[in-house]
Each structure stands twice: as C-alpha cells, then as structure tokens.
Design an enzyme around this catalytic site. Structure first.
Site, PDB file in Angstrom:
ATOM      1  N   ARG A 105      14.706  27.082  30.506  1.00  0.00           N
ATOM      2  CA  ARG A 105      14.235  25.799  31.025  1.00  0.00           C
ATOM      3  C   ARG A 105      15.146  24.697  30.488  1.00  0.00           C
ATOM      4  O   ARG A 105      15.535  24.728  29.324  1.00  0.00           O
ATOM      5  CB  ARG A 105      12.806  25.516  30.551  1.00  0.00           C
ATOM      6  CG  ARG A 105      11.740  26.331  31.222  1.00  0.00           C
ATOM      7  CD  ARG A 105      10.351  25.862  30.823  1.00  0.00           C
ATOM      8  NE  ARG A 105      10.026  26.131  29.439  1.00  0.00           N
ATOM      9  CZ  ARG A 105      10.024  25.240  28.466  1.00  0.00           C
ATOM     10  NH1 ARG A 105      10.316  23.977  28.716  1.00  0.00           N
ATOM     11  NH2 ARG A 105       9.721  25.578  27.233  1.00  0.00           N
ATOM     12  N   TYR A 127      16.372  30.068  37.193  1.00  0.00           N
ATOM     13  CA  TYR A 127      15.784  30.715  36.020  1.00  0.00           C
ATOM     14  C   TYR A 127      14.369  30.221  35.712  1.00  0.00           C
ATOM     15  O   TYR A 127      14.141  29.008  35.606  1.00  0.00           O
ATOM     16  CB  TYR A 127      16.659  30.489  34.779  1.00  0.00           C
ATOM     17  CG  TYR A 127      16.399  31.530  33.709  1.00  0.00           C
ATOM     18  CD1 TYR A 127      17.146  32.697  33.663  1.00  0.00           C
ATOM     19  CD2 TYR A 127      15.364  31.377  32.791  1.00  0.00           C
ATOM     20  CE1 TYR A 127      16.889  33.672  32.719  1.00  0.00           C
ATOM     21  CE2 TYR A 127      15.105  32.348  31.841  1.00  0.00           C
ATOM     22  CZ  TYR A 127      15.872  33.494  31.814  1.00  0.00           C
ATOM     23  OH  TYR A 127      15.604  34.461  30.878  1.00  0.00           O
ATOM     24  N   LYS A 171       5.273  26.465  35.112  1.00  0.00           N
ATOM     25  CA  LYS A 171       5.204  25.244  34.295  1.00  0.00           C
ATOM     26  C   LYS A 171       5.120  23.986  35.167  1.00  0.00           C
ATOM     27  O   LYS A 171       4.414  23.035  34.825  1.00  0.00           O
ATOM     28  CB  LYS A 171       6.425  25.159  33.381  1.00  0.00           C
ATOM     29  CG  LYS A 171       6.657  26.389  32.505  1.00  0.00           C
ATOM     30  CD  LYS A 171       5.571  26.571  31.477  1.00  0.00           C
ATOM     31  CE  LYS A 171       5.983  27.618  30.438  1.00  0.00           C
ATOM     32  NZ  LYS A 171       4.932  27.847  29.446  1.00  0.00           N
ATOM     33  N   HIS A 184      -1.531  24.631  28.174  1.00  0.00           N
ATOM     34  CA  HIS A 184      -0.551  25.651  27.772  1.00  0.00           C
ATOM     35  C   HIS A 184      -1.223  26.584  26.764  1.00  0.00           C
ATOM     36  O   HIS A 184      -0.910  26.575  25.585  1.00  0.00           O
ATOM     37  CB  HIS A 184       0.658  24.923  27.156  1.00  0.00           C
ATOM     38  CG  HIS A 184       1.857  25.780  26.936  1.00  0.00           C
ATOM     39  ND1 HIS A 184       2.798  25.487  25.974  1.00  0.00           N
ATOM     40  CD2 HIS A 184       2.283  26.905  27.534  1.00  0.00           C
ATOM     41  CE1 HIS A 184       3.754  26.395  26.007  1.00  0.00           C
ATOM     42  NE2 HIS A 184       3.463  27.272  26.938  1.00  0.00           N
ATOM     43  N   SER A 209       6.188  27.056  22.111  1.00  0.00           N
ATOM     44  CA  SER A 209       7.041  28.208  22.406  1.00  0.00           C
ATOM     45  C   SER A 209       7.540  28.813  21.083  1.00  0.00           C
ATOM     46  O   SER A 209       7.703  28.102  20.105  1.00  0.00           O
ATOM     47  CB  SER A 209       8.234  27.763  23.258  1.00  0.00           C
ATOM     48  OG  SER A 209       7.776  27.080  24.406  1.00  0.00           O
ATOM     49  N   CYS A 214       6.042  31.047  18.995  1.00  0.00           N
ATOM     50  CA  CYS A 214       5.045  31.247  17.931  1.00  0.00           C
ATOM     51  C   CYS A 214       4.268  32.554  18.133  1.00  0.00           C
ATOM     52  O   CYS A 214       3.214  32.740  17.532  1.00  0.00           O
ATOM     53  CB  CYS A 214       4.062  30.092  17.891  1.00  0.00           C
ATOM     54  SG  CYS A 214       4.761  28.575  17.245  1.00  0.00           S
ATOM     55  N   ASP A 251      -0.415  32.500  28.748  1.00  0.00           N
ATOM     56  CA  ASP A 251       0.420  31.288  28.699  1.00  0.00           C
ATOM     57  C   ASP A 251      -0.291  30.024  29.158  1.00  0.00           C
ATOM     58  O   ASP A 251      -0.091  28.976  28.567  1.00  0.00           O
ATOM     59  CB  ASP A 251       1.689  31.501  29.540  1.00  0.00           C
ATOM     60  CG  ASP A 251       2.763  30.458  29.260  1.00  0.00           C
ATOM     61  OD1 ASP A 251       2.944  30.095  28.079  1.00  0.00           O
ATOM     62  OD2 ASP A 251       3.417  30.005  30.207  1.00  0.00           O
ATOM     63  N   ARG A 273      13.776  37.906  29.369  1.00  0.00           N
ATOM     64  CA  ARG A 273      12.374  37.961  29.801  1.00  0.00           C
ATOM     65  C   ARG A 273      12.032  39.276  30.488  1.00  0.00           C
ATOM     66  O   ARG A 273      12.898  39.947  31.049  1.00  0.00           O
ATOM     67  CB  ARG A 273      12.120  36.833  30.819  1.00  0.00           C
ATOM     68  CG  ARG A 273      12.362  35.433  30.274  1.00  0.00           C
ATOM     69  CD  ARG A 273      11.201  34.985  29.449  1.00  0.00           C
ATOM     70  NE  ARG A 273      11.414  33.656  28.876  1.00  0.00           N
ATOM     71  CZ  ARG A 273      10.410  32.813  28.612  1.00  0.00           C
ATOM     72  NH1 ARG A 273       9.158  33.142  28.883  1.00  0.00           N
ATOM     73  NH2 ARG A 273      10.656  31.653  28.044  1.00  0.00           N
TER      74      ARG A 273
HETATM   75  C1  OXD Z   1       7.482  28.545  27.187  1.00  0.00           C
HETATM   76  C2  OXD Z   1       7.346  29.674  28.110  1.00  0.00           C
HETATM   77  O1  OXD Z   1       8.605  28.085  26.941  1.00  0.00           O
HETATM   78  O2  OXD Z   1       6.217  30.154  28.289  1.00  0.00           O
HETATM   79  O3  OXD Z   1       6.459  28.087  26.698  1.00  0.00           O
HETATM   80  O4  OXD Z   1       8.348  30.094  28.701  1.00  0.00           O
HETATM   81 MN    MN Z   2       4.684  28.914  27.573  1.00  0.00          MN
END
Ligand code: OXD
Ligand code: MN
Length: 605
Positions: free
Chosen positions: A81, A220, A229, A249, A271, A273, A296, A388
C-alpha cells in the site's frame, strides 16, 4: 477443477441501468477492447486463472504440494500500500483531518480523467459486483469495481461475495459504492504485455461524499483490491459515521472457556502486530477454543436491542506470509493447502512456495520473490516482507461454523493492541467507555522492517485506523463516544481492554511467550466480563492482580511477570507527554471527553 460448487449461469444476470450507465462512461473514457460483466462462477474464475498463466502473471504451483494454487510476482516497485499516494478528496479539506492527504475533489477528478483516458486500451474492462458481508445481511453493503486487472478480479472473488447476487440486490434498488481501478498500462495493438502491468504514477483517491474510489497505477493489495481498505474502511467509516455504526480495522473471534461460556471479541492492532495469528489462536490452556470470524476488518452496529453486533465484511484472508508457520499459526498454514494465490513469496525447486518463518531453515534451491536464484549469503529475504497469501476464509480450520451468519455476533469485549517494548503492560481494562475510547485514540506501535521508515520508532496509530479513516480522526473519536452513548442508553457498552504482547526485558528478550499463550489474557478478560475477578484501579486503568492470571504450565520468572504488569511512573509521564502532543495535532476538533481523560491520567500519575 476447483472444489467450490458451480454457481448460477451467466444468462440470468441483471444489468442495473445505473451500473450500466456508469460502466459505459468509464469505458468511453478508458477505451478497453472489451467489457466483461463478472458473475462469480467457478468457470469464470478458472478461465481468468488460466488466462493469467498464459500471460505469465501467474505461475501454477506443483499440485502435489498445493492444489490448484498459483504464484504471482509483482513489479518490484509495486509491493505494498502506498500511503503517500492515498488521498481523501472531501469537499472541505478540514473534513479529511490532519492525518490524511487531502486533495480537492474537482482537481483530482480532472487529474484522474487525464490519466484514465485510454488507460485500458488493449485490455478487458471487468465489471466486478460484490457484497461486503453476507449477501442481504442488514449489516452488509454493496459495491461494484471496474478493473482492467484479472488478478484483481480473482482476488476480489476470494476476498468478497463477488458475483450476480450482488447485482440482483443493486437491481432491486440497494445503494452501492463505485470503485474504478486501472493499472494504467494501455497496450498498443500487437504490443507484448508484461506479467505485472502497472504505472509508476499512482493515485488511490477516495471521494467520501459520493461514496467513490478511483485508483490508478497499482495492482497490489489494498491499492487495487478496492473492496478491502478503500471501501470497507475508508469509505465505510464515513457511511458508518452518517448511519451510526463503526467500520473498524479489527479482527473478530469467538472464545469459549472450559465451562462452555462464550464471548465475542473484536480487536484492533496496527499492521505487523500478529493480528492474523491472534485471530487464529490455538489456545495453550486445556478446554479453551478460539474460533475465527474475521482477521482484519469488522463492521459493528448497535442492533434493535441496543447490543453491538458485528460482522466480518470480507470473505477471505489477504495475509502477510512471512512469520506465518506451523508453530505461530497452524490454522493459516492448514488453510493454505490449496485454492490459494501467493504474491511475492519465494519458490522452491519442487514447485512449492516458501517464506521466512515457514520453516526454521530455508530449503536449498530457492528462487526469490523477484524470480532470481536466492543466495542466503546475500542477506536479502527470499520472500518480500510484505508478501501475501490470498485464500478463502471458509478454508480456515479455525473458522466459526456460523462465521457468515447475516445477523453477526454480539460483541462482548473490544481489545486495542500495539507493539511496545516498554511502558505498556500485558493487559489493562478501561474504567469506562470514555476511557476505552481514550485507549483506542492513543494506540501506539513500534515500526518494524515490514513498513517504510525507521525501525523501532513509536508511532501513534489511533484505533489502528491511521491509514484507514476516511474523515477527520477527531470527529471519528467523537463518533465512538456518541455510539457509546447510544449503547449505554439502550442497555450497556462492551468492556474495553488494552494489550501488549511485545514487552521486553533488560536483555531485549520478549517477556511474554505470546501466540497460544495469549489465551491466558483472554481468560482474564472472560473472568472480568463475568465479574469473577477484581482489578487494581491503577493510573492507566484496571490492572490485573498477578494471582488472577492463569499461568499454569508457564515458565515465567517472577521478575518477568512483575515487569510485564508494571506501570512505571517515569515512563508514563513521558507517555502522557506524547499523548498530549498527539492530541494537539487534532486542534479544536478534539473531543473534550478525551482531553479530560488525559488530565485524569496525569492526575493519577
Ligand atoms: C494492513 C493490512 O496493512 O491488512 O493492515 O494489509
Ligand atoms: Mn489490516
């Protein structure tokens, strides 16, 4: 070849007039060679996958190891991202707030119109209708994405309920979110394509007032799979503000204790964690089960009885591969037996995939994520740190049987986490909803190598929503306070907790084992929900008494336990300073109730 049952045939698919008119406008601008309306059928998926194998976008994996699965290698400059190219184009700059990149909507539309003109030449424009949440659920929302990327179509088909059923609801008059996506790589007649078309110029632009997303230049993840998102957080957070609910989130899980008592927990973590690992936790304590509902995103809405109900609006996992292994997340590994797309992981010489953390030792003969022979001595990772897997949620062994119940689940506890090597104790409970909102508004995490920028710096990431809130975050804090008021009037609010699995000791060692042992924190939370254990009213919240934690079978030295639970006043005076600076960035829009919480924290210190 796929194991998923065939869906309805194409012939009956409706073409809602408003969608058709919008598609025509975009096609006139972008000039694709053809327009295809996606139905979500298995045959359609198969054709798209085969097409991408032929163009070199996908590499089939060895079916002996991974049934019907594929590897995609992205352009090396299109791997994550891009927050710096993500824009909130609200009518007024102030409504985007100080944490978003604002752009004037009229100017942005002109820029994007220029970039999109002819951008799909030589390609197919796919019309991808989808539902976020179970089709027809009162908590679900609909969207349509047009895209010139078949990779985005098949990813959206895994991540959402994609297909004709969504179009039928739109044809019947339901609202829908407009998502336009182009990789920005027109093909001249006869020109050869590349495996991962994209454009160095990138825009991920959100128009909150008109519920629209326009994305250009990237194929991507969250830049391109706009349902995730862009829609389910940035646009949905604005819809949620206007309609009185929360788009968050957060993972969503069901916890059952040995006595059979059930609690539903929604948890926000920035992100990197271990959110997916926590969502699929395999409890180390006997008699406990954790069932995954989402990993998520959660949409939470007060129901007619005044309870907070939540769904996972997604239908799949787009998980970070590195760090996912049989010891850390066996459920995710089992989910990946087949029907998966891997992006930017390493390839083994036997046609299977590999990434750092899948096994302790890297196998010999790896090809790295760029397609080059990998040399361990290079010091470079074989899989990209943001590589991913994309797989359907239904394939996850820990998924709850009723994970897609359209009614959702009643949330009992909300948890805020972060990665902090000091200061923040293992767990505390909020004293009140307002204090819980304060804990959410002050979430912080240390940056890791998986993101841009310096490592180990504390970054405030309120509600883990910093990159994902579609409006001014101070207004968003106020909205959380307002939702609490309405829940309280109707009966009560969920309990709120703060956790930290990442505290370190004097030699830099992690004090808490984490992973399956995090159930010990869930055990304390469960007993707090049932009023079975007391807590110390400390400066930063309701703290567990060491004797109330179930540490049976854990080799935790008393000094480590003491430090895990400790609240050091000097550290917290510095924290309060950091929080004051963080709140100051929101200026006059900051809710008084949260400034009062900060005053209260300082008074208690
Ligand atoms: C993030 C994801 O960056 O879920 O939180 O990809
Ligand atoms: Mn996320």
């Amino acid at each position: 070849m796929s194991l998923i049952a065939e869906q309805r045939p194409t012939a009956s698919a409706p073409r809602p007039a408003d969608v058709a008119a919008w598609v025509d406008d975009i096609a006139r601008l972008t000039r694709p060679d053809r327009v295809v309306w996606c139905t979500g059928s298995t045959a359609e998926r198969h054709d798209l996958l085969q097409g991408m194998v032929e163009t070199g976008t996908l590499l089939p994996l060895n079916p002996e190891h991974r049934h019907y699965s594929f590897l995609a290698r992205s352009d090396p400059d299109d791997v994550a991202r891009v927050e710096s190219r993500t824009f909130i184009c609200s009518e007024r700059a102030a409504d985007a707030g100080p944490t978003n990149n604002w752009a004037d909507p009229t100017g942005m539309r002109m820029t994007l119109d220029g970039l999109l003109a002819g951008s799909m030449a030589g390609r197919t424009l796919y019309v991808v209708p989808f539902s976020m949440g179970p089709v027809g659920s009162p908590l679900a929302k609909l969207g349509v994405q047009v895209t010139d990327s078949p990779y985005v179509v098949v990813s959206t088909a895994t991540m959402t309920r994609m297909g004709t059923a969504a179009l039928e609801l739109i044809a019947a008059g339901a609202d829908w979110v407009r998502c336009v996506h182009s990789v920005g790589a027109p093909l001249a007649p006869g020109a050869e394509d590349v495996p991962w078309p994209c454009n160095p110029t990138k825009y991920i632009s959100h128009f909150p007032e008109t519920r629209e997303v326009i994305s250009f230049g990237s194929a991507y993840g969250g830049n391109a799979i706009l349902a995730k998102k862009a829609f389910a957080l940035r646009i949905a957070s604005v819809i949620a503000r206007d309609e009185g609910w929360l788009a968050e989130h957060m993972l969503l899980m069901r916890v059952t204790d040995p006595a059979g008592r059930v609690a539903h927990v929604a948890a926000a973590f920035p992100s990197a964690c271990g959110k997916t690992n926590f969502a699929m936790l395999q409890p180390s304590l006997p008699g406990w089960t954790v069932e995954t509902i989402g990993d998520d995103i959660a949409w939470l809405r007060p129901d007619a009885d005044g309870r907070l109900r939540a769904i996972n609006p997604e239908a799949g996992f787009f998980g970070v591969a590195p760090g996912t292994g049989p010891a850390t997340n066996a459920a995710a590994i089992d989910a990946l037996w087949g029907n998966a797309i891997f992006t930017n992981v390493a390839l083994r010489d036997d046609g299977d995939v590999w990434w750092e953390g899948l096994t302790d030792e890297a196998p010999a003969g790896l090809t790295d994520w760029r397609g080059e022979p990998w040399d361990a001595a290079s010091g470079r990772p074989a899989a990209h740190p943001n590589s991913r897997f994309t797989v359907s949620a239904a394939q996850c062994p820990s998924i709850a049987d009723d994970w897609d119940d359209p009614r959702g689940v009643v949330v009992d506890a909300i948890v805020f986490g972060g990665r902090r090597s000091s200061s923040v104790p293992l767990v505390v409970e909020a004293r009140s909803w307002e204090h819980g909102v304060f804990l959410g508004a002050t979430v912080s995490s240390e940056t890791t190598a998986a993101a841009e920028g310096p490592v180990g710096r504390v970054r405030r990431d309120p509600f883990a929503m910093l990159p994902f809130c579609g409006y001014d975050m101070a207004d968003y804090f106020q909205h959380w306070l307002d939702v609490g008021d309405s829940l309280r009037r109707a009966g009560g609010t969920p309990h709120v907790f703060q956790v930290n699995w990442f505290r370190r000791g004097p030699a830099g060692e992690y004090l808490w084992p984490g992973f399956g042992d995090n159930v010990r924190v869930l055990d304390w939370i469960m007993r707090r929900l049932h009023g079975e254990v007391g807590a110390e009213d400390g400066p930063i919240g309701l703290e567990p008494r060491a004797r109330d934690l179930d540490l049976d079978g854990l080799d935790l030295p008393p000094a480590a336990l003491g430090e895990l639970l400790a609240v050091h006043r000097d550290e917290w005076e510095a924290e309060a300073e950091g929080i004051a600076e963080h709140f100051a960035t929101f200026g006059g829009r900051m809710p008084a109730a949260l400034l009062d919480q900060l005053t209260e924290l300082r008074r208690r210190l």
